[in-house]
Write a protein that holds these residues in place. Structure first.
Motif, PDB file in Angstrom:
ATOM      1  N   UNK A 123       0.830  -1.206   0.000  1.00  0.00           N
ATOM      2  CA  UNK A 123       0.000   0.000   0.000  1.00  0.00           C
ATOM      3  C   UNK A 123       0.869   1.263   0.000  1.00  0.00           C
ATOM      4  N   UNK A 124       1.923   1.226   0.793  1.00  0.00           N
ATOM      5  CA  UNK A 124       2.814   2.387   0.864  1.00  0.00           C
ATOM      6  C   UNK A 124       3.559   2.591  -0.455  1.00  0.00           C
ATOM      7  N   UNK A 125       3.948   1.476  -1.076  1.00  0.00           N
ATOM      8  CA  UNK A 125       4.624   1.566  -2.393  1.00  0.00           C
ATOM      9  C   UNK A 125       3.708   2.250  -3.397  1.00  0.00           C
ATOM     10  N   UNK A 126       2.432   1.896  -3.353  1.00  0.00           N
ATOM     11  CA  UNK A 126       1.469   2.467  -4.290  1.00  0.00           C
ATOM     12  C   UNK A 126       1.377   3.987  -4.071  1.00  0.00           C
ATOM     13  N   UNK A 127       1.324   4.390  -2.795  1.00  0.00           N
ATOM     14  CA  UNK A 127       1.262   5.825  -2.495  1.00  0.00           C
ATOM     15  C   UNK A 127       2.507   6.552  -2.992  1.00  0.00           C
ATOM     16  N   UNK A 128       3.643   5.879  -2.844  1.00  0.00           N
ATOM     17  CA  UNK A 128       4.916   6.521  -3.201  1.00  0.00           C
ATOM     18  C   UNK A 128       5.115   6.629  -4.713  1.00  0.00           C
ATOM     19  N   UNK A 129       4.318   5.861  -5.450  1.00  0.00           N
ATOM     20  CA  UNK A 129       4.503   5.871  -6.906  1.00  0.00           C
ATOM     21  C   UNK A 129       4.277   7.266  -7.477  1.00  0.00           C
ATOM     22  N   UNK A 130       3.434   8.049  -6.803  1.00  0.00           N
ATOM     23  CA  UNK A 130       3.156   9.402  -7.288  1.00  0.00           C
ATOM     24  C   UNK A 130       4.204  10.415  -6.890  1.00  0.00           C
ATOM     25  N   UNK A 131       5.267   9.964  -6.260  1.00  0.00           N
ATOM     26  CA  UNK A 131       6.324  10.882  -5.826  1.00  0.00           C
ATOM     27  C   UNK A 131       5.995  11.518  -4.495  1.00  0.00           C
ATOM     28  N   UNK A 132       6.897  12.355  -4.020  1.00  0.00           N
ATOM     29  CA  UNK A 132       6.690  13.040  -2.747  1.00  0.00           C
ATOM     30  C   UNK A 132       7.377  12.322  -1.598  1.00  0.00           C
ATOM     31  N   UNK A 133       7.868  13.119  -0.656  1.00  0.00           N
ATOM     32  CA  UNK A 133       8.569  12.555   0.503  1.00  0.00           C
ATOM     33  C   UNK A 133       7.567  12.050   1.538  1.00  0.00           C
ATOM     34  N   UNK A 134       7.983  11.041   2.282  1.00  0.00           N
ATOM     35  CA  UNK A 134       7.152  10.496   3.356  1.00  0.00           C
ATOM     36  C   UNK A 134       7.748  10.848   4.702  1.00  0.00           C
ATOM     37  N   UNK A 189       6.110  25.009   0.026  1.00  0.00           N
ATOM     38  CA  UNK A 189       7.411  25.579  -0.326  1.00  0.00           C
ATOM     39  C   UNK A 189       8.311  24.630  -1.122  1.00  0.00           C
ATOM     40  N   UNK A 190       8.225  23.324  -0.844  1.00  0.00           N
ATOM     41  CA  UNK A 190       9.259  22.435  -1.381  1.00  0.00           C
ATOM     42  C   UNK A 190       8.740  21.221  -2.152  1.00  0.00           C
ATOM     43  N   UNK A 191       7.678  20.608  -1.650  1.00  0.00           N
ATOM     44  CA  UNK A 191       7.317  19.306  -2.211  1.00  0.00           C
ATOM     45  C   UNK A 191       5.795  19.125  -2.108  1.00  0.00           C
ATOM     46  N   UNK A 192       5.052  19.505  -3.162  1.00  0.00           N
ATOM     47  CA  UNK A 192       3.577  19.482  -3.092  1.00  0.00           C
ATOM     48  C   UNK A 192       2.993  18.086  -2.914  1.00  0.00           C
ATOM     49  N   UNK A 193       3.797  17.049  -3.106  1.00  0.00           N
ATOM     50  CA  UNK A 193       3.251  15.685  -3.018  1.00  0.00           C
ATOM     51  C   UNK A 193       3.636  14.988  -1.717  1.00  0.00           C
ATOM     52  N   UNK A 194       4.232  15.709  -0.784  1.00  0.00           N
ATOM     53  CA  UNK A 194       4.713  15.068   0.450  1.00  0.00           C
ATOM     54  C   UNK A 194       3.552  14.553   1.304  1.00  0.00           C
ATOM     55  N   UNK A 195       3.847  13.515   2.090  1.00  0.00           N
ATOM     56  CA  UNK A 195       2.846  12.908   2.970  1.00  0.00           C
ATOM     57  C   UNK A 195       3.372  12.825   4.402  1.00  0.00           C
ATOM     58  N   UNK A 196       2.437  12.735   5.337  1.00  0.00           N
ATOM     59  CA  UNK A 196       2.795  12.569   6.750  1.00  0.00           C
ATOM     60  C   UNK A 196       2.094  11.321   7.279  1.00  0.00           C
ATOM     61  N   UNK A 197       2.879  10.427   7.888  1.00  0.00           N
ATOM     62  CA  UNK A 197       2.312   9.203   8.470  1.00  0.00           C
ATOM     63  C   UNK A 197       2.321   9.327   9.986  1.00  0.00           C
ATOM     64  N   UNK A 198       1.147   9.239  10.577  1.00  0.00           N
ATOM     65  CA  UNK A 198       1.031   9.305  12.032  1.00  0.00           C
ATOM     66  C   UNK A 198       0.664   7.915  12.553  1.00  0.00           C
ATOM     67  N   UNK A 199       1.570   7.334  13.304  1.00  0.00           N
ATOM     68  CA  UNK A 199       1.352   5.997  13.854  1.00  0.00           C
ATOM     69  C   UNK A 199       1.166   6.131  15.360  1.00  0.00           C
ATOM     70  N   UNK A 200       0.122   5.488  15.880  1.00  0.00           N
ATOM     71  CA  UNK A 200      -0.067   5.499  17.328  1.00  0.00           C
ATOM     72  C   UNK A 200      -1.526   5.541  17.696  1.00  0.00           C
ATOM     73  N   UNK A 201      -1.810   5.011  18.852  1.00  0.00           N
ATOM     74  CA  UNK A 201      -3.175   4.982  19.335  1.00  0.00           C
ATOM     75  C   UNK A 201      -3.614   6.398  19.710  1.00  0.00           C
ATOM     76  N   UNK A 202      -4.948   6.610  19.723  1.00  0.00           N
ATOM     77  CA  UNK A 202      -5.464   7.964  19.986  1.00  0.00           C
ATOM     78  C   UNK A 202      -6.377   7.940  21.210  1.00  0.00           C
ATOM     79  N   UNK A 203      -5.799   8.029  22.400  1.00  0.00           N
ATOM     80  CA  UNK A 203      -6.644   7.979  23.608  1.00  0.00           C
ATOM     81  C   UNK A 203      -7.475   9.241  23.800  1.00  0.00           C
ATOM     82  N   UNK A 204      -7.074  10.348  23.172  1.00  0.00           N
ATOM     83  CA  UNK A 204      -7.829  11.589  23.326  1.00  0.00           C
ATOM     84  C   UNK A 204      -8.706  11.790  22.094  1.00  0.00           C
ATOM     85  N   UNK A 205      -9.956  11.358  22.191  1.00  0.00           N
ATOM     86  CA  UNK A 205     -10.863  11.428  21.056  1.00  0.00           C
ATOM     87  C   UNK A 205     -11.056  12.890  20.612  1.00  0.00           C
TER      88      UNK A 205
END
Lengths: 332, 385
Positions: free
Chosen positions: B181-192, B218-234
């Motif tokens: 899944x991550x490879x597929x996202x990265x196919x479009x370019x952009x930093x992770x 400013x630098x990379x219109x295709x960049x993505x952010x991955x947030x990993x972790x549980x969310x105890x504060x709804x």
């Protein structure tokens, strides 16, 4: 870097990190001054996020919360019985019949409690609305920021003295209201770490495009966010003129806390006589207060530990107060 | 699991741990399990007593109520302190020598109005720390930053012993579906970008979103952010999702939630940079994990972050979006910098290997419990190559 971690390599890496950080700092300044990402836009991002915070939207929050209470005040004891499994619906209906007498008894009481709570909250909301209207009619508006004679003119009679007083202060200098940054520009050119604030919409835009550190906010709001003893110098022009006494006293206390022990305060203001003349701006009629006489500033500031110098402008329309704290020399 | 009261081979010389909740993939829980193994390898009897234990770890601990009937002379008790708990009240009333293994408590004001119950728990934890610290025979902090807290709370004798981390989980076999899944996202370019940590206000994921927005502008219109972790504060999670939508970043910010070790390894492998703007870290295990897998790190240099990261990360002094965006761009575009950070990170993660950290923990415990009963060398399992 080969990665063997020799002392030379580690030192080289650390030196390069320091160089990179300095270059990043320059890059950020360049981006901000070029308009690629003005500091104002960064602040707008913060404000946008805060709209989602629990303390946001004070105006409509109670109304929204009440709507939520109303929509959830009724609890339905009749559970759904649909099922994807064969016979599931029959089993669920049976269970529902068995349990309904008990669950219904409990939910009836919970619903009554919720309805009473909702009613009480609506009464509170009505009363708060009345109080808000009464207070609104009585409240003293904050003083508007005004242009003082000579503002925007770096050759104005009082500017050289202000630059002289602030030229060697060790630390940041704030100018409020800064307008397009005309004074900030001169202070920065003189080697002073200066920036400005001005709440008037659009007034800072030209200076900000130029790369000056200007922020669209009021002096008091800004000072509340500054750390104690965080400023070595403060210039106020057009800020205190129309203030009511209480608002002015609060500002002075704030200034005393935010200035360093040897800080310098410069106040440029309308004279009381000119404030009542046709030359004064329309805000003069709309302000809750009027300018102090120059000598009154000494009355206020000297008990707070300042050594105060006052000078009136040649036209009699404005004056400047220069106040030094601690060991700072040269009272004017 | 052995019964601490029925193992007759060594009637004395036990070092038992106490923890409010034993939870898998939790920093304090993992440390507790690893420390138990290290203590046993060193020759002490060691059990874990918990107020609550996750089903996945059933059989790894005893209920705390069982300890009084099984206590033996010579026992030393280690409390894994990271939150408020009835365990603190229990230990305050015990007479055995106490080692306070301190993982830090988040300042209540960092929760603000987002999570009043969490703020109240932090307040209570600080009160409990003030009670236990003066009583402790040793304060064992996982960082120098935490050690200062212990001293301030009245702990007379303190030492720093790094948290025990199984760094291998970050390089476990990557989950193939996640990797695909991550490879597929990265196919479009952009930093992770990657950040691993609970989705709570002190971790400041909203500042990461702001920084990503600036970076894309400013630098990379295709960049993505991955947030990993549980969310105890709804409440915070809802606000964060709303903020992401406001900025039009729904496709760029990925909320992974709590994920398996394999999925985490896949996310680490796919990332280009690890970015942390957390306002509070008592240690920061993911910072070390990122270094272990060769990810360059950009982090806000506050709390224990500078000592955890050292020169293996680019530490920014402020979390302004423009500054963070420029720092990430520099790391990703400057090979000399990136490789320098990666090399330094690999060396740094070696300092947190089980051998090094385990030996340090054994030495610290021995200053209270004496040498292990059989004089065993402090051998420990699971070294990182």
């Amino acid at each position: 870097m080969s990665g063997d971690g020799s002392v030379d390599e580690v030192e080289d890496h650390r030196a390069y990190l320091a160089q990179v950080m300095a270059e990043i700092d320059q890059e950020v300044r360049r981006r901000r001054s070029s308009g690629d990402l003005p500091a104002r836009v960064e602040r707008q991002l913060d404000e946008l996020f805060l709209e989602h915070s629990p303390v946001a939207g004070r105006g409509g929050a109670l109304e929204d919360a009440l709507a939520l209470v109303d929509s959830s005040a009724f609890i339905d004891p009749v559970v759904p019985v649909a099922s994807n499994r064969s016979g599931g619906a029959v089993v669920k209906k049976g269970l529902r019949s068995l349990n309904l007498w008990y669950v219904g008894f409990v939910t009836h009481q919970v619903s009554q409690f919720a309805a009473a709570t909702s009613r009480a909250l609506h009464l509170v909301e009505d009363r708060l609305g009345e109080l808000a209207r009464e207070l609104d009619a009585q409240k003293v508006p904050p003083a508007p920021v005004v242009d003082v004679p000579g503002d925007g003119d770096p050759t104005a009679w009082w500017v050289a003295g202000a630059l002289d007083a602030l030229g060697s202060v060790p630390g940041r200098v704030l100018h409020a209201a800064a307008s397009d940054g005309w004074l900030v520009r001169h202070l920065v050119a003189g080697g002073v770490d200066a920036y400005g604030v001005d709440p008037r919409v659009g007034r800072i835009d030209a200076g900000e495009r130029e790369g000056l550190d200007l922020r669209e906010e009021g002096a008091v709001d800004h000072l509340l966010a500054v750390e104690p003893a965080g400023l070595a110098g403060i210039v106020l022009s057009g800020v205190v003129d129309g203030m009511a006494h209480g608002e002015r006293r609060q500002l002075l206390e704030l200034l005393g806390d935010r200035l360093t022990p040897e800080g310098v305060l410069v106040i440029h203001a309308w004279s009381p006589s000119a404030w009542g003349s046709d030359a004064a701006p329309a805000e003069a009629d709309l302000s809750p207060g009027r300018p102090l006489r120059p000598s009154t500033w000494s009355h206020f500031l000297e008990p707070m530990g300042y050594r105060v110098g006052v000078e009136e402008g040649p036209s009699g329309a404005d004056y400047v107060v220069t106040a030094f704290r601690g060991r700072a020399d040269r009272p004017r | 699991m052995t019964d601490p009261g029925t193992d007759g081979a060594r009637p004395a010389g036990a070092v038992h741990q106490f923890i409010p909740a034993l939870i898998p993939r939790d920093a304090t829980g993992s440390h507790t399990l690893l420390l138990r193994d290290v203590l046993r390898e060193a020759g002490w009897r060691s059990e874990i007593f918990a107020e609550a234990t996750h089903d996945e770890l059933a059989g790894q601990s005893h209920r705390i109520e069982e300890y009084p009937s099984q206590a033996r002379p010579g026992d030393v008790l280690v409390y894994q302190f990271s939150t408020s708990s009835v365990v603190a009240e229990v230990l305050a009333s015990r007479s055995e020598p106490l080692i306070l293994n301190y993982h830090n408590v988040t300042a209540p004001d960092l929760y603000g109005s987002w999570d009043p119950p969490a703020a109240a728990r932090s307040e209570e934890a600080r009160r409990q720390l003030a009670v236990l610290a003066p009583k402790a025979a040793l304060g064992m902090a996982v960082s120098a930053f935490n050690e200062r807290d212990l001293r301030d709370a009245g702990c007379a004798r303190t030492t720093v012993a790094p948290v025990l981390v199984d760094l291998e989980r970050s390089v476990a076999d990557p989950d193939p579906r996640t990797a695909a899944r991550l490879r597929k996202d990265r196919a479009g370019g952009g930093a992770d970008w990657l950040f691993v940590g609970r989705v709570v206000p002190p971790k400041a994921q909203h500042r990461l979103v702001e920084a990503l927005w600036a970076y894309r502008r400013l630098y990379d219109p295709a960049a993505r952010l991955h947030l990993v972790g549980t969310a105890p504060s709804r409440r915070y999670l809802t606000a964060l999702r709303g903020f992401v939508a406001d900025l039009g970043l729904e496709d760029a910010v990925k909320f992974h939630g709590e994920i398996s070790d394999g999925a985490l390894a896949a996310v680490y492998a796919a990332a280009d940079v690890y970015v942390s703007l957390s306002a509070h870290e008592g240690f920061g295990i993911p910072l070390v994990e990122a270094s272990r897998v060769g990810l360059p790190v950009v982090a806000l240099g506050v709390a224990a972050v500078p000592e955890t990261v050292g020169d293996a990360g680019l530490l920014v002094g402020v979390d302004d979006p423009a500054v963070v965006a420029a720092a990430v761009d520099r790391v990703l575009s400057d090979d000399r910098l990136r490789l320098g950070l990666v090399d330094a990170g690999r060396r740094r993660s070696g300092e947190h290997s089980m051998v090094v950290a385990g030996r340090r923990a054994v030495e610290a415990v021995a200053t209270v419990a004496g040498a292990p009963p059989e004089g065993s060398p402090p051998a420990v399992p699971g070294d990182v190559p």
